[in-house]
Scaffold this active site. Structure first.
Site, PDB file in Angstrom:
ATOM      1  N   ILE A  35     -31.485 -53.289  60.853  1.00  0.00           N
ATOM      2  CA  ILE A  35     -30.112 -53.652  61.214  1.00  0.00           C
ATOM      3  C   ILE A  35     -29.508 -52.570  62.105  1.00  0.00           C
ATOM      4  O   ILE A  35     -28.823 -52.858  63.084  1.00  0.00           O
ATOM      5  CB  ILE A  35     -29.258 -53.845  59.932  1.00  0.00           C
ATOM      6  CG1 ILE A  35     -29.710 -55.102  59.181  1.00  0.00           C
ATOM      7  CG2 ILE A  35     -27.779 -53.937  60.278  1.00  0.00           C
ATOM      8  CD1 ILE A  35     -29.019 -55.311  57.834  1.00  0.00           C
TER       9      ILE A  35
ATOM     10  N   GLY B 263     -29.866 -46.842  54.682  1.00  0.00           N
ATOM     11  CA  GLY B 263     -29.999 -47.238  53.279  1.00  0.00           C
ATOM     12  C   GLY B 263     -31.450 -47.418  52.901  1.00  0.00           C
ATOM     13  O   GLY B 263     -32.303 -47.690  53.745  1.00  0.00           O
ATOM     14  N   ILE B 264     -31.698 -47.231  51.610  1.00  0.00           N
ATOM     15  CA  ILE B 264     -33.057 -47.404  51.084  1.00  0.00           C
ATOM     16  C   ILE B 264     -32.999 -48.264  49.826  1.00  0.00           C
ATOM     17  O   ILE B 264     -31.939 -48.403  49.211  1.00  0.00           O
ATOM     18  CB  ILE B 264     -33.706 -46.037  50.731  1.00  0.00           C
ATOM     19  CG1 ILE B 264     -32.857 -45.272  49.692  1.00  0.00           C
ATOM     20  CG2 ILE B 264     -33.931 -45.203  51.985  1.00  0.00           C
ATOM     21  CD1 ILE B 264     -33.546 -44.033  49.113  1.00  0.00           C
ATOM     22  N   THR B 265     -34.133 -48.830  49.474  1.00  0.00           N
ATOM     23  CA  THR B 265     -34.253 -49.476  48.161  1.00  0.00           C
ATOM     24  C   THR B 265     -35.325 -48.750  47.348  1.00  0.00           C
ATOM     25  O   THR B 265     -36.301 -48.231  47.909  1.00  0.00           O
ATOM     26  CB  THR B 265     -34.689 -50.959  48.288  1.00  0.00           C
ATOM     27  OG1 THR B 265     -35.838 -51.021  49.128  1.00  0.00           O
ATOM     28  CG2 THR B 265     -33.591 -51.832  48.838  1.00  0.00           C
TER      29      THR B 265
ATOM     30  N   GLY C  18     -33.111 -56.089  39.145  1.00  0.00           N
ATOM     31  CA  GLY C  18     -34.017 -55.051  39.663  1.00  0.00           C
ATOM     32  C   GLY C  18     -33.367 -54.069  40.610  1.00  0.00           C
ATOM     33  O   GLY C  18     -34.055 -53.299  41.281  1.00  0.00           O
TER      34      GLY C  18
ATOM     35  N   TYR D 294     -29.236 -49.750  43.625  1.00  0.00           N
ATOM     36  CA  TYR D 294     -28.783 -50.239  44.934  1.00  0.00           C
ATOM     37  C   TYR D 294     -27.442 -50.977  44.806  1.00  0.00           C
ATOM     38  O   TYR D 294     -26.517 -50.768  45.608  1.00  0.00           O
ATOM     39  CB  TYR D 294     -29.867 -51.172  45.486  1.00  0.00           C
ATOM     40  CG  TYR D 294     -29.681 -51.636  46.905  1.00  0.00           C
ATOM     41  CD1 TYR D 294     -30.153 -50.895  47.980  1.00  0.00           C
ATOM     42  CD2 TYR D 294     -29.057 -52.858  47.179  1.00  0.00           C
ATOM     43  CE1 TYR D 294     -30.011 -51.348  49.286  1.00  0.00           C
ATOM     44  CE2 TYR D 294     -28.919 -53.313  48.475  1.00  0.00           C
ATOM     45  CZ  TYR D 294     -29.393 -52.559  49.527  1.00  0.00           C
ATOM     46  OH  TYR D 294     -29.250 -53.017  50.821  1.00  0.00           O
TER      47      TYR D 294
ATOM     48  N   PRO E 172     -23.975 -57.575  54.342  1.00  0.00           N
ATOM     49  CA  PRO E 172     -25.031 -58.490  54.787  1.00  0.00           C
ATOM     50  C   PRO E 172     -25.689 -59.170  53.593  1.00  0.00           C
ATOM     51  O   PRO E 172     -25.790 -58.600  52.503  1.00  0.00           O
ATOM     52  CB  PRO E 172     -26.056 -57.564  55.470  1.00  0.00           C
ATOM     53  CG  PRO E 172     -25.359 -56.259  55.678  1.00  0.00           C
ATOM     54  CD  PRO E 172     -24.331 -56.168  54.579  1.00  0.00           C
TER      55      PRO E 172
HETATM   56  N1  CAA Z   1     -33.263 -63.161  37.176  1.00  0.00           N
HETATM   57  C1  CAA Z   1     -33.813 -63.245  35.946  1.00  0.00           C
HETATM   58  N2  CAA Z   1     -35.060 -62.895  35.677  1.00  0.00           N
HETATM   59  C2  CAA Z   1     -35.820 -62.444  36.674  1.00  0.00           C
HETATM   60  C3  CAA Z   1     -35.330 -62.334  37.985  1.00  0.00           C
HETATM   61  C4  CAA Z   1     -34.020 -62.719  38.209  1.00  0.00           C
HETATM   62  N3  CAA Z   1     -33.453 -62.654  39.439  1.00  0.00           N
HETATM   63  N4  CAA Z   1     -36.311 -61.865  38.774  1.00  0.00           N
HETATM   64  C5  CAA Z   1     -37.381 -61.669  37.970  1.00  0.00           C
HETATM   65  N5  CAA Z   1     -37.070 -62.044  36.724  1.00  0.00           N
HETATM   66  C6  CAA Z   1     -37.961 -62.041  35.570  1.00  0.00           C
HETATM   67  C7  CAA Z   1     -39.274 -62.714  35.919  1.00  0.00           C
HETATM   68  O1  CAA Z   1     -39.161 -64.106  35.773  1.00  0.00           O
HETATM   69  C8  CAA Z   1     -40.205 -62.091  34.918  1.00  0.00           C
HETATM   70  O2  CAA Z   1     -40.041 -62.682  33.668  1.00  0.00           O
HETATM   71  P1  CAA Z   1     -41.336 -63.092  32.803  1.00  0.00           P
HETATM   72  O3  CAA Z   1     -42.082 -61.810  32.574  1.00  0.00           O
HETATM   73  O4  CAA Z   1     -40.746 -63.676  31.575  1.00  0.00           O
HETATM   74  O5  CAA Z   1     -42.099 -64.062  33.665  1.00  0.00           O
HETATM   75  C9  CAA Z   1     -39.677 -60.673  34.784  1.00  0.00           C
HETATM   76  O6  CAA Z   1     -38.316 -60.704  35.222  1.00  0.00           O
HETATM   77  C10 CAA Z   1     -40.438 -59.686  35.610  1.00  0.00           C
HETATM   78  O7  CAA Z   1     -40.375 -60.104  36.982  1.00  0.00           O
HETATM   79  P2  CAA Z   1     -41.348 -59.493  38.058  1.00  0.00           P
HETATM   80  O8  CAA Z   1     -42.748 -59.998  37.799  1.00  0.00           O
HETATM   81  O9  CAA Z   1     -40.810 -59.716  39.423  1.00  0.00           O
HETATM   82  O10 CAA Z   1     -41.285 -57.956  37.620  1.00  0.00           O
HETATM   83  P3  CAA Z   1     -41.777 -56.697  38.356  1.00  0.00           P
HETATM   84  O11 CAA Z   1     -41.571 -55.569  37.387  1.00  0.00           O
HETATM   85  O12 CAA Z   1     -43.114 -56.903  38.973  1.00  0.00           O
HETATM   86  O13 CAA Z   1     -40.745 -56.556  39.560  1.00  0.00           O
HETATM   87  C11 CAA Z   1     -38.686 -56.320  40.661  1.00  0.00           C
HETATM   88  C12 CAA Z   1     -39.388 -56.459  39.308  1.00  0.00           C
HETATM   89  C13 CAA Z   1     -39.201 -55.062  41.372  1.00  0.00           C
HETATM   90  C14 CAA Z   1     -37.218 -56.172  40.397  1.00  0.00           C
HETATM   91  C15 CAA Z   1     -38.991 -57.575  41.485  1.00  0.00           C
HETATM   92  O14 CAA Z   1     -38.583 -58.718  40.773  1.00  0.00           O
HETATM   93  C16 CAA Z   1     -38.274 -57.547  42.814  1.00  0.00           C
HETATM   94  O15 CAA Z   1     -38.665 -56.870  43.751  1.00  0.00           O
HETATM   95  N6  CAA Z   1     -37.178 -58.304  42.922  1.00  0.00           N
HETATM   96  C17 CAA Z   1     -36.411 -58.396  44.177  1.00  0.00           C
HETATM   97  C18 CAA Z   1     -35.260 -57.478  44.145  1.00  0.00           C
HETATM   98  C19 CAA Z   1     -34.485 -57.704  45.412  1.00  0.00           C
HETATM   99  O16 CAA Z   1     -33.990 -58.798  45.687  1.00  0.00           O
HETATM  100  N7  CAA Z   1     -34.353 -56.675  46.202  1.00  0.00           N
HETATM  101  C20 CAA Z   1     -33.658 -56.822  47.440  1.00  0.00           C
HETATM  102  C21 CAA Z   1     -34.273 -55.901  48.437  1.00  0.00           C
HETATM  103  S1  CAA Z   1     -33.592 -56.188  50.056  1.00  0.00           S
HETATM  104  C22 CAA Z   1     -32.074 -55.566  49.953  1.00  0.00           C
HETATM  105  O17 CAA Z   1     -31.649 -54.996  49.011  1.00  0.00           O
HETATM  106  C23 CAA Z   1     -31.228 -55.772  51.169  1.00  0.00           C
HETATM  107  C24 CAA Z   1     -29.925 -56.366  50.828  1.00  0.00           C
HETATM  108  O18 CAA Z   1     -28.917 -55.673  50.861  1.00  0.00           O
HETATM  109  C25 CAA Z   1     -29.850 -57.812  50.518  1.00  0.00           C
END
Ligand code: CAA
Length: 240
Positions: free
Chosen positions: A14, A84-86, A143, A147, A177
């Site tokens: 961005i 920014g970082i994640t 997760g 952030y 965003p």
């Molecule tokens: N709500 C509820 N439960 C959730 C969920 C959600 N949104 N996402 C995952 N879960 C649940 C899964 O269903 C799973 O449950 P079960 O074990 O019962 O199946 C459990 O949580 C574990 O999920 P993962 O297998 O994904 O777990 P993980 O430990 O491998 O990873 C995580 C966890 C790192 C948080 C991964 O889910 C992830 O990367 N999520 C995305 C986070 C995200 O959106 N980051 C945005 C980055 S971009 C950004 O930040 C820019 C911006 O400004 C928008």
């Protein structure tokens, strides 16, 4: 007279789009970056925008970086706090470093950069600050306690500093965003990202240039009555 703008994290994602669009609009742009020398060199070669390396989470480094930019380009009129970082992960698996790095880089940087530039802006009776928040600071995200806390903090920081700057023609606004097509979002596991995109009414990820458009609007000389606001650019994913 060209205004001078600093964009933190301004060589990729961005930030790159913001740097380029500001340059197209006639600003003298300094693009800060933190670590990726190769990307920064490629960016400067391609765009002609100078890149300046410093760590925005380091207070003294920000003061030194701003002084260097001012020596090269002149007093800073515009700051875009974009870096920014994640470090995503559920809290029960998150170590303290992942918390602190995100707070320091995403939120601490706003204090560091504004502290280094605000006195000059106040003296010259002009300033434009745009802080890049996030949909995940508004709505939270599984997760991302680190952030979401940092980005939510940015929105509070923006409203407080807007009140302080108003009498000196220093406007302070945020952009929130949604999910934008950048390396940061590409790092989200594909099945997780698919579910997120399915919930975006516009039906796609955003483009970095769509955030840059918002920045250009907010930093314009004739945007002096827009302050303390948050512009959500998220394809309708969250209406706040
Ligand atoms: N709500 C509820 N439960 C959730 C969920 C959600 N949104 N996402 C995952 N879960 C649940 C899964 O269903 C799973 O449950 P079960 O074990 O019962 O199946 C459990 O949580 C574990 O999920 P993962 O297998 O994904 O777990 P993980 O430990 O491998 O990873 C995580 C966890 C790192 C948080 C991964 O889910 C992830 O990367 N999520 C995305 C986070 C995200 O959106 N980051 C945005 C980055 S971009 C950004 O930040 C820019 C911006 O400004 C928008």
């Amino acid at each position: 007279m060209s205004r001078v703008a600093i964009v933190t994290g301004g060589t990729r994602g961005i930030g790159e789009a913001i740097s380029v669009m500001l340059k197209e609009k006639g600003y003298k742009v300094a693009a800060n970056y933190g670590g990726n020398d190769e990307a920064a060199k490629e960016f400067t070669d391609r765009t002609g925008i100078p890149a300046y390396k410093w760590d925005v989470s380091d207070f003294d480094a920000c003061a030194e970086g701003v002084a260097k930019v001012e020596a090269d380009l002149g007093p800073v009129d515009v700051v875009v706090n974009n870096a920014g970082i994640t470090r995503d992960g559920t809290i029960h698996r998150m170590d303290h470093d992942k918390w602190q790095q995100v707070i320091d880089t995403n939120l601490g940087s706003c204090f560091n950069m504004c502290r280094a530039t605000i006195e000059g802006m106040r003296e010259r009776n002009f300033g434009r600050i745009v802080n890049i928040g996030s949909i995940n600071g508004q709505a939270g995200q599984y997760g991302q306690v680190n952030y979401a806390a940092a980005k939510s903090g940015i929105h509070g920081f923006t409203k407080a500093l807007a009140q302080e700057g108003a009498a000196k023609n220093v406007t302070v606004n945020a952009i929130a965003p949604g999910y934008i097509d950048t390396d940061m979002v590409a790092a989200v596991p594909a099945p997780v990202l698919e579910k997120i995109v399915a919930k975006i009414p516009v039906g796609r990820l955003g483009k970095a240039s769509e955030i840059a458009r918002g920045v250009c609007f907010l930093v314009a000389d004739d945007a002096g009555f827009v302050t303390g606001s948050t512009l959500s650019i998220n394809g309708g994913q969250h209406m706040y």
